[in-house]
Design a protein around this motif. Structure first.
Motif, PDB file in Angstrom:
ATOM      1  N   GLN A  76       0.833  -1.211   0.000  1.00  0.00           N
ATOM      2  CA  GLN A  76       0.000   0.000   0.000  1.00  0.00           C
ATOM      3  C   GLN A  76       0.865   1.256   0.000  1.00  0.00           C
ATOM      4  N   HIS A  77       1.851   1.295   0.870  1.00  0.00           N
ATOM      5  CA  HIS A  77       2.737   2.454   0.947  1.00  0.00           C
ATOM      6  C   HIS A  77       3.562   2.619  -0.327  1.00  0.00           C
ATOM      7  N   GLN A  78       4.049   1.507  -0.860  1.00  0.00           N
ATOM      8  CA  GLN A  78       4.845   1.568  -2.078  1.00  0.00           C
ATOM      9  C   GLN A  78       4.016   2.107  -3.252  1.00  0.00           C
ATOM     10  N   LYS A  79       2.754   1.710  -3.310  1.00  0.00           N
ATOM     11  CA  LYS A  79       1.858   2.203  -4.370  1.00  0.00           C
ATOM     12  C   LYS A  79       1.640   3.714  -4.223  1.00  0.00           C
ATOM     13  N   LEU A  80       1.374   4.170  -2.999  1.00  0.00           N
ATOM     14  CA  LEU A  80       1.184   5.603  -2.761  1.00  0.00           C
ATOM     15  C   LEU A  80       2.442   6.390  -3.110  1.00  0.00           C
ATOM     16  N   LEU A  81       3.581   5.870  -2.735  1.00  0.00           N
ATOM     17  CA  LEU A  81       4.831   6.549  -3.030  1.00  0.00           C
ATOM     18  C   LEU A  81       5.086   6.604  -4.534  1.00  0.00           C
ATOM     19  N   GLN A  82       4.742   5.538  -5.232  1.00  0.00           N
ATOM     20  CA  GLN A  82       4.903   5.526  -6.688  1.00  0.00           C
ATOM     21  C   GLN A  82       4.036   6.606  -7.333  1.00  0.00           C
ATOM     22  N   GLU A  83       2.848   6.840  -6.787  1.00  0.00           N
ATOM     23  CA  GLU A  83       1.991   7.915  -7.293  1.00  0.00           C
ATOM     24  C   GLU A  83       2.663   9.278  -7.116  1.00  0.00           C
ATOM     25  N   TYR A  84       3.308   9.487  -5.977  1.00  0.00           N
ATOM     26  CA  TYR A  84       4.052  10.739  -5.753  1.00  0.00           C
ATOM     27  C   TYR A  84       5.145  10.886  -6.815  1.00  0.00           C
ATOM     28  N   ILE A  85       5.880   9.812  -7.064  1.00  0.00           N
ATOM     29  CA  ILE A  85       6.967   9.852  -8.042  1.00  0.00           C
ATOM     30  C   ILE A  85       6.425  10.174  -9.430  1.00  0.00           C
ATOM     31  N   GLU A  86       5.350   9.502  -9.830  1.00  0.00           N
ATOM     32  CA  GLU A  86       4.749   9.733 -11.149  1.00  0.00           C
ATOM     33  C   GLU A  86       4.217  11.159 -11.295  1.00  0.00           C
ATOM     34  N   GLN A  87       3.739  11.740 -10.199  1.00  0.00           N
ATOM     35  CA  GLN A  87       3.199  13.105 -10.219  1.00  0.00           C
ATOM     36  C   GLN A  87       4.294  14.158 -10.024  1.00  0.00           C
ATOM     37  N   GLY A  88       5.531  13.705  -9.790  1.00  0.00           N
ATOM     38  CA  GLY A  88       6.628  14.646  -9.588  1.00  0.00           C
ATOM     39  C   GLY A  88       6.517  15.415  -8.292  1.00  0.00           C
ATOM     40  N   ARG A  89       6.063  14.730  -7.250  1.00  0.00           N
ATOM     41  CA  ARG A  89       5.886  15.374  -5.945  1.00  0.00           C
ATOM     42  C   ARG A  89       6.823  14.768  -4.911  1.00  0.00           C
ATOM     43  N   ILE A  90       7.238  15.607  -3.995  1.00  0.00           N
ATOM     44  CA  ILE A  90       8.051  15.157  -2.869  1.00  0.00           C
ATOM     45  C   ILE A  90       7.380  15.621  -1.588  1.00  0.00           C
ATOM     46  N   ASN A  91       7.163  14.676  -0.684  1.00  0.00           N
ATOM     47  CA  ASN A  91       6.606  15.003   0.623  1.00  0.00           C
ATOM     48  C   ASN A  91       7.782  15.327   1.545  1.00  0.00           C
ATOM     49  N   VAL A  92       7.942  16.601   1.865  1.00  0.00           N
ATOM     50  CA  VAL A  92       9.060  17.059   2.700  1.00  0.00           C
ATOM     51  C   VAL A  92       8.627  17.023   4.165  1.00  0.00           C
ATOM     52  N   MET A  93       9.474  16.407   4.993  1.00  0.00           N
ATOM     53  CA  MET A  93       9.240  16.370   6.433  1.00  0.00           C
ATOM     54  C   MET A  93      10.509  16.832   7.121  1.00  0.00           C
ATOM     55  N   GLU A  94      10.379  17.876   7.902  1.00  0.00           N
ATOM     56  CA  GLU A  94      11.535  18.482   8.560  1.00  0.00           C
ATOM     57  C   GLU A  94      11.268  18.609  10.061  1.00  0.00           C
ATOM     58  N   ARG A  95      12.364  18.727  10.794  1.00  0.00           N
ATOM     59  CA  ARG A  95      12.309  18.929  12.247  1.00  0.00           C
ATOM     60  C   ARG A  95      11.387  17.907  12.925  1.00  0.00           C
ATOM     61  N   ILE A  96      11.582  16.645  12.585  1.00  0.00           N
ATOM     62  CA  ILE A  96      10.770  15.564  13.162  1.00  0.00           C
ATOM     63  C   ILE A  96      11.125  15.423  14.637  1.00  0.00           C
ATOM     64  N   ASN A  97      10.101  15.455  15.471  1.00  0.00           N
ATOM     65  CA  ASN A  97      10.301  15.336  16.908  1.00  0.00           C
ATOM     66  C   ASN A  97       9.224  14.427  17.483  1.00  0.00           C
ATOM     67  N   ILE A  98       9.627  13.491  18.299  1.00  0.00           N
ATOM     68  CA  ILE A  98       8.675  12.619  18.988  1.00  0.00           C
ATOM     69  C   ILE A  98       8.575  13.138  20.415  1.00  0.00           C
ATOM     70  N   ASN A  99       7.444  13.745  20.718  1.00  0.00           N
ATOM     71  CA  ASN A  99       7.251  14.387  22.022  1.00  0.00           C
ATOM     72  C   ASN A  99       6.945  13.392  23.132  1.00  0.00           C
TER      73      ASN A  99
END
Length: 175
Positions: A76-99
């Motif tokens: 499921q995750h691989q399929k969703l990620l492939q859609e991002y790649i095909e659409q030329g999108r990058i999901n940026v995640m910064e300053r990840i903190n586990i509170n």
């Protein structure tokens, strides 16, 4: 193996279910069958796995996650990620903190045992166009607050090995 479920994006007007901290009871139950288990080591390792998941998503390299996810979730995750790649999108995640992170649920069955970790997190999360770097969704100047339940699974009877515990986010040392 790992199953992940996002509970909420706080501030989005949704109701957050109460997820109870059962760390002391779960720790006692596991220590009864696995005397070398260490809750602090396991929670630290599970946090590393969470950060690895986020980084792999941003790098669009889901193969890094294969050792941690059940087949269905990985597909499921691989399929969703492939859609991002095909659409030329990058999901940026910064300053990840586990509170906050704690043991929420533990179940033991004849073949497998499952432990669910609750994590309350904060990060900057937005989507950009890979060519123009234009922000398509989200706000790079706003923190997102999320709560997750991550369920880890191992074969019943598997014991903690202190030599490998919390040493790798390439392979699951508890599975």
């Amino acid at each position: 193996d790992l199953q992940q479920r996002s509970l909420d994006n706080e501030g989005a007007g949704t109701v957050v279910p109460q997820i109870t901290d059962h760390t002391p009871e779960i720790e006692r139950a596991i220590l009864a069958v696995d005397p070398l288990f260490n809750k602090d080591t396991f929670l630290a390792w599970s946090k590393e796995v969470y950060v690895t998941l986020q980084q792999a998503w941003m790098e669009r390299d889901w193969a890094k996650i294969r050792p941690f996810e059940k087949e269905e979730l990985f597909a499921q995750h691989q399929k969703l990620l492939q859609e991002y790649i095909e659409q030329g999108r990058i999901n940026v995640m910064e300053r990840i903190n586990i509170n906050e992170a704690y043991l929420h649920k533990y179940e033991r069955f004849p073949e497998y045992e499952y432990m669910t970790v609750y994590m309350k997190t904060r990060m900057v999360d937005y989507i950009i166009d890979e060519k123009t770097k234009k922000v398509l969704k989200g706000d790079p100047n706003r923190d997102c607050h999320m709560a997750y339940l991550l369920t880890f699974m191992r074969g019943t009877g598997v014991k903690t090995d202190p030599a490998t515990s919390n040493k790798s986010t390439v392979a699951c040392p508890y599975c």
